[in-house]
Write a protein that holds these residues in place. Structure first.
Motif, PDB file in Angstrom:
ATOM      1  N   PRO A 189       0.797  -1.236   0.000  1.00  0.00           N
ATOM      2  CA  PRO A 189       0.000   0.000   0.000  1.00  0.00           C
ATOM      3  C   PRO A 189       0.824   1.278   0.000  1.00  0.00           C
ATOM      4  O   PRO A 189       0.511   2.225  -0.710  1.00  0.00           O
ATOM      5  CB  PRO A 189      -0.837  -0.131   1.283  1.00  0.00           C
ATOM      6  N   GLU A 190       1.897   1.328   0.803  1.00  0.00           N
ATOM      7  CA  GLU A 190       2.708   2.545   0.883  1.00  0.00           C
ATOM      8  C   GLU A 190       3.420   2.823  -0.431  1.00  0.00           C
ATOM      9  O   GLU A 190       3.500   3.977  -0.895  1.00  0.00           O
ATOM     10  CB  GLU A 190       3.730   2.411   2.020  1.00  0.00           C
ATOM     11  N   MET A 191       3.931   1.762  -1.060  1.00  0.00           N
ATOM     12  CA  MET A 191       4.615   1.926  -2.336  1.00  0.00           C
ATOM     13  C   MET A 191       3.642   2.400  -3.413  1.00  0.00           C
ATOM     14  O   MET A 191       3.975   3.248  -4.247  1.00  0.00           O
ATOM     15  CB  MET A 191       5.262   0.600  -2.775  1.00  0.00           C
ATOM     16  N   ALA A 192       2.410   1.880  -3.391  1.00  0.00           N
ATOM     17  CA  ALA A 192       1.396   2.287  -4.364  1.00  0.00           C
ATOM     18  C   ALA A 192       1.080   3.772  -4.235  1.00  0.00           C
ATOM     19  O   ALA A 192       0.992   4.493  -5.236  1.00  0.00           O
ATOM     20  CB  ALA A 192       0.128   1.452  -4.166  1.00  0.00           C
ATOM     21  N   ARG A 193       0.926   4.235  -2.986  1.00  0.00           N
ATOM     22  CA  ARG A 193       0.634   5.661  -2.763  1.00  0.00           C
ATOM     23  C   ARG A 193       1.811   6.531  -3.203  1.00  0.00           C
ATOM     24  O   ARG A 193       1.631   7.608  -3.781  1.00  0.00           O
ATOM     25  CB  ARG A 193       0.306   5.903  -1.288  1.00  0.00           C
ATOM     26  N   GLU A 194       3.018   6.078  -2.940  1.00  0.00           N
ATOM     27  CA  GLU A 194       4.202   6.849  -3.316  1.00  0.00           C
ATOM     28  C   GLU A 194       4.346   6.951  -4.832  1.00  0.00           C
ATOM     29  O   GLU A 194       4.692   8.009  -5.363  1.00  0.00           O
ATOM     30  CB  GLU A 194       5.455   6.193  -2.717  1.00  0.00           C
ATOM     31  N   LEU A 195       4.074   5.861  -5.531  1.00  0.00           N
ATOM     32  CA  LEU A 195       4.143   5.876  -6.992  1.00  0.00           C
ATOM     33  C   LEU A 195       3.120   6.842  -7.581  1.00  0.00           C
ATOM     34  O   LEU A 195       3.423   7.591  -8.522  1.00  0.00           O
ATOM     35  CB  LEU A 195       3.908   4.461  -7.544  1.00  0.00           C
ATOM     36  N   ALA A 196       1.908   6.838  -7.032  1.00  0.00           N
ATOM     37  CA  ALA A 196       0.869   7.739  -7.511  1.00  0.00           C
ATOM     38  C   ALA A 196       1.266   9.199  -7.277  1.00  0.00           C
ATOM     39  O   ALA A 196       1.099  10.051  -8.155  1.00  0.00           O
ATOM     40  CB  ALA A 196      -0.459   7.428  -6.817  1.00  0.00           C
ATOM     41  N   ARG A 197       1.815   9.486  -6.077  1.00  0.00           N
ATOM     42  CA  ARG A 197       2.249  10.858  -5.765  1.00  0.00           C
ATOM     43  C   ARG A 197       3.368  11.300  -6.704  1.00  0.00           C
ATOM     44  O   ARG A 197       3.352  12.416  -7.240  1.00  0.00           O
ATOM     45  CB  ARG A 197       2.733  10.949  -4.316  1.00  0.00           C
ATOM     46  N   ASN A 198       4.345  10.430  -6.920  1.00  0.00           N
ATOM     47  CA  ASN A 198       5.478  10.776  -7.764  1.00  0.00           C
ATOM     48  C   ASN A 198       5.048  11.021  -9.210  1.00  0.00           C
ATOM     49  O   ASN A 198       5.618  11.872  -9.906  1.00  0.00           O
ATOM     50  CB  ASN A 198       6.538   9.676  -7.721  1.00  0.00           C
ATOM     51  N   ALA A 199       4.055  10.261  -9.666  1.00  0.00           N
ATOM     52  CA  ALA A 199       3.549  10.454 -11.025  1.00  0.00           C
ATOM     53  C   ALA A 199       2.924  11.834 -11.180  1.00  0.00           C
ATOM     54  O   ALA A 199       3.153  12.539 -12.180  1.00  0.00           O
ATOM     55  CB  ALA A 199       2.525   9.373 -11.358  1.00  0.00           C
TER      56      ALA A 199
END
Length: 297
Positions: free
Chosen positions: A119-129
């Motif tokens: 979950p944390e990695m998914a949120r970070e990827l979305a933010r970075n995009a």
């Protein structure tokens, strides 16, 4: 039939504004109601890609998923020699081993590729995009403002955001999968769109140096003439890249399919936005300046 370059692009832009507004509203509604169909890259879970040597059916796979106890929310996509299973939760080591064991009983030569996102990695990827798109837009605004003027920068950023959003809207409307390659495609489209727009803006700026603008119609004629001088270059360039992206979509591997499709859609919108959105929008901003009364001395 010979293409007529001498069109009234400023007048025609009104119809494209309406089209873009309708598509934008439709896209916003779909995004608010359905959102985007995120791949495992952007949401927690596990994605299992299986290469098969014999065709399997959904009826054969369903009992295996039931046995794992995590079938809820799981989707299975079957092809002739490929199967994709997407789990809404992260597979444990035991689940992973059991799944491979059960599938191997049906096809002992099957090969597996498991991708997992917490979950944390998914949120970070979305933010970075999102940050990547915003930072690129800010950089473009600064560059165009320095290279040209703020009216060009504002028109350019509206056009490229329009192109990026149109791609996102189409993916939302048709529930196409959004993965990391989609973000790469959107950033590529932004770069391509601004390049095409800058070519037209550069011609407008050159023509401005030798024009004596006395009326609003003179400004309309200048924009139409500038677009006419560059439109064939824009169309040929767009067509060349479009053909390459289109055949990548048809013949390329599964891993780049969404990238190629996003490029195809973005190129189409980018070609028309540079001609019918960006340049006429600059005319609107510049026209307001021309209409301002002179200050009393």
């Amino acid at each position: 039939m010979r293409f007529n370059k001498n069109l009234d692009y400023v007048h025609l832009s009104k119809y494209f504004y309406i089209l873009s507004i309708v598509l934008t509203i439709t896209g916003l509604i779909c995004l608010s109601v359905f959102g985007l169909n995120y791949s495992v890259d952007f949401k927690a879970g596990s994605n299992v890609d299986i290469s098969l040597t014999k065709p399997l059916t959904a009826e054969q796979v369903k009992p295996i998923l039931d046995k794992l106890g995590i079938a809820e929310g799981t989707t299975v996509s079957l092809g002739e020699d490929r199967m994709n299973i997407r789990f809404t939760q992260v597979l444990s080591e035991d689940n992973d081993a059991q799944l491979k064991s059960e599938i191997s009983k049906l096809d002992d030569k099957a090969s597996f590729e498991v991708n997992t996102v917490d979950p944390e990695m998914a949120r970070e990827l979305a933010r970075n995009a999102i940050y990547a798109v915003l930072i690129s837009c800010i950089g473009i605004i600064i560059y165009v403002s320095i290279r040209f003027e703020w009216r060009f920068a504002l028109a350019a950023i509206v056009a490229l955001l329009h192109d990026a959003f149109m791609v996102i809207a189409v993916f939302s409307i048709f529930r196409l999968e959004v993965d990391l390659t989609f973000i790469v495609a959107v950033l590529t489209i932004i770069g391509y769109s601004i390049n095409d727009t800058i070519v037209i803006f550069d011609r407008i700026r050159e023509n401005l140096r030798f024009s004596k603008l006395k009326t609003r119609q003179d400004l309309v004629d200048l924009v139409n003439h500038s677009v006419a001088q560059t439109i064939m270059r824009s169309l040929y360039t767009a067509l060349t890249v479009f053909v390459a992206a289109f055949f990548l979509f048809l013949l390329g591997g599964e891993s780049i399919k969404m990238f190629s499709l996003a490029m195809v859609i973005g190129l189409l919108f980018g070609a028309y936005s540079s001609i019918f959105i960006a340049s006429p929008l600059w005319f609107v901003f510049k026209g307001k300046q021309k209409n301002k009364p002179a200050k009393a001395s």
